[in-house]
Motif scaffolding. Structure first.
Motif, PDB file in Angstrom:
ATOM      1  N   VAL A  80      44.749 100.923  58.726  1.00 35.31           N
ATOM      2  CA  VAL A  80      45.763 100.427  59.647  1.00 35.31           C
ATOM      3  C   VAL A  80      47.145 100.766  59.079  1.00 35.31           C
ATOM      4  CG1 VAL A  80      46.849  98.386  60.659  1.00 35.31           C
ATOM      5  CG2 VAL A  80      44.354  98.558  60.597  1.00 35.31           C
ATOM      6  N   ASP A  81      47.975 101.428  59.892  1.00 26.46           N
ATOM      7  CA  ASP A  81      49.350 101.739  59.515  1.00 26.46           C
ATOM      8  C   ASP A  81      50.282 100.819  60.284  1.00 26.46           C
ATOM      9  OD1 ASP A  81      48.208 103.780  58.103  1.00 26.46           O
ATOM     10  OD2 ASP A  81      49.070 105.405  59.288  1.00 26.46           O
ATOM     11  N   ILE A  82      51.265 100.242  59.595  1.00 22.53           N
ATOM     12  CA  ILE A  82      52.244  99.371  60.240  1.00 22.53           C
ATOM     13  C   ILE A  82      53.629  99.986  60.068  1.00 22.53           C
ATOM     14  CG2 ILE A  82      53.230  97.050  60.364  1.00 22.53           C
ATOM     15  CD1 ILE A  82      50.655  95.986  59.160  1.00 22.53           C
ATOM     16  N   TYR A  83      54.297 100.242  61.184  1.00 24.25           N
ATOM     17  CA  TYR A  83      55.644 100.818  61.187  1.00 24.25           C
ATOM     18  C   TYR A  83      56.642  99.706  61.480  1.00 24.25           C
ATOM     19  CZ  TYR A  83      53.345 105.406  61.703  1.00 24.25           C
ATOM     20  OH  TYR A  83      52.556 106.528  61.536  1.00 24.25           O
ATOM     21  N   MET A  84      57.782  99.751  60.788  1.00 22.41           N
ATOM     22  CA  MET A  84      58.822  98.730  60.940  1.00 22.41           C
ATOM     23  C   MET A  84      60.184  99.364  60.656  1.00 22.41           C
ATOM     24  SD  MET A  84      57.738  96.778  57.437  1.00 22.41           S
ATOM     25  CE  MET A  84      56.001  97.161  57.790  1.00 22.41           C
ATOM     26  N   PRO A  85      61.288  98.659  60.937  1.00 19.47           N
ATOM     27  CA  PRO A  85      62.603  99.235  60.660  1.00 19.47           C
ATOM     28  C   PRO A  85      62.760  99.616  59.190  1.00 19.47           C
ATOM     29  CG  PRO A  85      62.812  97.314  62.072  1.00 19.47           C
ATOM     30  CD  PRO A  85      61.382  97.348  61.615  1.00 19.47           C
ATOM     31  N   LEU A  86      63.583 100.644  58.951  1.00 23.01           N
ATOM     32  CA  LEU A  86      63.784 101.129  57.585  1.00 23.01           C
ATOM     33  C   LEU A  86      64.405 100.076  56.675  1.00 23.01           C
ATOM     34  CD1 LEU A  86      65.075 104.794  58.076  1.00 23.01           C
ATOM     35  CD2 LEU A  86      62.886 104.062  57.114  1.00 23.01           C
ATOM     36  N   ASP A  87      65.199  99.162  57.244  1.00 22.70           N
ATOM     37  CA  ASP A  87      65.869  98.174  56.396  1.00 22.70           C
ATOM     38  C   ASP A  87      64.988  96.961  56.079  1.00 22.70           C
ATOM     39  OD1 ASP A  87      65.833  96.918  58.842  1.00 22.70           O
ATOM     40  OD2 ASP A  87      67.995  96.599  58.977  1.00 22.70           O
ATOM     41  N   ALA A  88      63.734  96.981  56.528  1.00 20.71           N
ATOM     42  CA  ALA A  88      62.821  95.892  56.170  1.00 20.71           C
ATOM     43  C   ALA A  88      62.599  95.912  54.658  1.00 20.71           C
ATOM     44  CB  ALA A  88      61.500  96.051  56.901  1.00 20.71           C
ATOM     45  N   GLU A  89      62.631  94.750  54.044  1.00 24.52           N
ATOM     46  CA  GLU A  89      62.473  94.644  52.589  1.00 24.52           C
ATOM     47  C   GLU A  89      60.987  94.586  52.219  1.00 24.52           C
ATOM     48  OE1 GLU A  89      63.676  91.598  48.923  1.00 24.52           O
ATOM     49  OE2 GLU A  89      64.516  91.308  50.929  1.00 24.52           O
ATOM     50  N   THR A  90      60.516  95.585  51.505  1.00 25.36           N
ATOM     51  CA  THR A  90      59.105  95.665  51.141  1.00 25.36           C
ATOM     52  C   THR A  90      58.733  94.560  50.153  1.00 25.36           C
ATOM     53  OG1 THR A  90      59.189  98.070  51.405  1.00 25.36           O
ATOM     54  CG2 THR A  90      57.295  97.163  50.233  1.00 25.36           C
ATOM     55  N   LYS A  91      57.620  93.878  50.432  1.00 23.75           N
ATOM     56  CA  LYS A  91      57.151  92.788  49.581  1.00 23.75           C
ATOM     57  C   LYS A  91      55.776  93.089  48.975  1.00 23.75           C
ATOM     58  CE  LYS A  91      60.606  89.938  50.160  1.00 23.75           C
ATOM     59  NZ  LYS A  91      61.447  89.500  49.014  1.00 23.75           N
ATOM     60  N   CYS A  92      55.391  94.361  48.986  1.00 22.91           N
ATOM     61  CA  CYS A  92      54.107  94.755  48.408  1.00 22.91           C
ATOM     62  C   CYS A  92      54.284  96.114  47.739  1.00 22.91           C
ATOM     63  CB  CYS A  92      53.015  94.822  49.477  1.00 22.91           C
ATOM     64  SG  CYS A  92      53.353  96.062  50.768  1.00 22.91           S
ATOM     65  N   LYS A  93      53.253  96.582  47.074  1.00 19.36           N
ATOM     66  CA  LYS A  93      53.304  97.901  46.439  1.00 19.36           C
ATOM     67  C   LYS A  93      51.952  98.586  46.594  1.00 19.36           C
ATOM     68  CE  LYS A  93      52.206  96.163  41.779  1.00 19.36           C
ATOM     69  NZ  LYS A  93      51.937  94.788  42.210  1.00 19.36           N
ATOM     70  N   VAL A  94      51.952  99.895  46.411  1.00 19.21           N
ATOM     71  CA  VAL A  94      50.715 100.657  46.515  1.00 19.21           C
ATOM     72  C   VAL A  94      49.714 100.135  45.483  1.00 19.21           C
ATOM     73  CG1 VAL A  94      49.650 102.928  46.230  1.00 19.21           C
ATOM     74  CG2 VAL A  94      51.851 102.722  47.398  1.00 19.21           C
ATOM     75  N   GLY A  95      48.486  99.919  45.947  1.00 14.73           N
ATOM     76  CA  GLY A  95      47.440  99.392  45.071  1.00 14.73           C
ATOM     77  C   GLY A  95      47.188  97.917  45.256  1.00 14.73           C
ATOM     78  N   ASP A  96      48.103  97.203  45.919  1.00 13.22           N
ATOM     79  CA  ASP A  96      47.918  95.771  46.149  1.00 13.22           C
ATOM     80  C   ASP A  96      46.752  95.522  47.101  1.00 13.22           C
ATOM     81  OD1 ASP A  96      50.028  95.174  44.543  1.00 13.22           O
ATOM     82  OD2 ASP A  96      51.378  94.501  46.145  1.00 13.22           O
ATOM     83  N   LYS A  97      45.951  94.512  46.798  1.00 12.10           N
ATOM     84  CA  LYS A  97      44.919  94.072  47.725  1.00 12.10           C
ATOM     85  C   LYS A  97      45.543  93.033  48.661  1.00 12.10           C
ATOM     86  CE  LYS A  97      40.917  94.916  44.744  1.00 12.10           C
ATOM     87  NZ  LYS A  97      39.729  94.323  44.085  1.00 12.10           N
ATOM     88  N   VAL A  98      45.345  93.218  49.953  1.00  7.40           N
ATOM     89  CA  VAL A  98      45.979  92.341  50.935  1.00  7.40           C
ATOM     90  C   VAL A  98      44.940  91.738  51.877  1.00  7.40           C
ATOM     91  CG1 VAL A  98      48.220  93.483  50.857  1.00  7.40           C
ATOM     92  CG2 VAL A  98      46.464  94.352  52.406  1.00  7.40           C
ATOM     93  N   THR A  99      45.333  90.637  52.499  1.00  2.15           N
ATOM     94  CA  THR A  99      44.455  89.908  53.410  1.00  2.15           C
ATOM     95  C   THR A  99      45.104  89.815  54.781  1.00  2.15           C
ATOM     96  OG1 THR A  99      43.623  88.574  51.570  1.00  2.15           O
ATOM     97  CG2 THR A  99      43.245  87.729  53.793  1.00  2.15           C
ATOM     98  N   ALA A 100      44.377  90.187  55.805  1.00  3.99           N
ATOM     99  CA  ALA A 100      44.894  90.147  57.177  1.00  3.99           C
ATOM    100  C   ALA A 100      45.288  88.732  57.561  1.00  3.99           C
ATOM    101  CB  ALA A 100      43.860  90.685  58.151  1.00  3.99           C
ATOM    102  N   GLY A 101      46.461  88.596  58.136  1.00  2.00           N
ATOM    103  CA  GLY A 101      46.910  87.295  58.595  1.00  2.00           C
ATOM    104  C   GLY A 101      47.510  86.416  57.520  1.00  2.00           C
TER     105      GLY A 101
END
Length: 219
Positions: A190-211
């Motif tokens: 799943v790819d999520i697109y958002m405005p460029l000025d959104a502040e990233t709160k994750c990094k490559v390699g992070d395990k994430v949970t939907a919702g």
């Protein structure tokens, strides 16, 4: 805008169809060759487990972009939205989450907003972890418009094994943050697109949970 999210059974209805078929075939096979029947019963239980649909503790904050999928963040970059959307926009920030066959495959809305467009495109079935999968693979794109007018795009991408993308919603439907909107069978991205000025709160390699997992903070 407000709307409650209905609780669902722990196993998604899609799973029972496959599990029933595997169980019947396994039961019939048990009269012919027991080892194959045992494998079939194991496959039945795996199918039920694959289609699990657990409840999540969803952070209700309109400024947050939460993960739409369980899995691992495989790519964070800047990219143009899928061409089939024909959106007159510059590059957007893109956060990609890869789901393997052991992850929950029910996808959830990353924000509160209206399902402005849903566009399906046929394509290949390359390994979903590859960068080119975003352009080449079969996919379904969902454009969500928030109350502030911000556009968030969620793209379900079929993978090497996945062969069907399912949608639970219709165009113009109001989506609560964390609401289930679709499912991809057997390994995908799943790819999520958002405005460029959104502040990233994750990094490559992070395990994430939907919702639950926070991917970014909208300005």
């Amino acid at each position: 805008m407000s709307k409650s999210i209905k609780k669902r059974p722990f196993i998604h209805p899609e799973g029972w169809k496959f599990a029933t078929i595997f169980f019947i075939v396994s039961a019939l096979t048990s009269m012919l060759w027991l080892p194959l029947a045992i494998f079939g019963f194991l496959l039945t239980f795996f199918t039920l487990w694959f289609f699990r649909d657990p409840e999540r503790n969803i952070p209700q904050d309109q400024n947050l972009v939460i993960s739409s999928a369980d899995g691992k963040v495989c790519l964070i970059d800047e990219a143009y939205p899928p061409e089939e959307l024909s959106m007159d926009t510059a590059k957007m920030k893109r956060i990609c989450v890869f789901m393997n066959v052991f992850n929950v495959h029910v996808n959830r809305s990353p924000v509160l907003g209206q399902a402005e467009r849903i566009v399906y495109k046929k394509g290949k079935f390359l390994n979903a972890s590859l960068d080119k999968a975003s352009d080449k693979n079969e996919r379904s794109s969902l454009v969500i418009s928030t109350e502030s007018g911000t556009k968030i795009i969620v793209v379900q991408i079929a993978g090497l094994i996945a062969r069907r993308i399912l949608s639970f919603i219709s165009q113009d439907q109001l989506l609560v943050q964390g609401e289930r909107f679709g499912l991809i069978r057997f390994g995908s991205r799943v790819d999520i697109y958002m405005p460029l000025d959104a502040e990233t709160k994750c990094k490559v390699g992070d395990k994430v949970t939907a919702g639950e997992s926070i991917l970014a903070l909208l300005k």
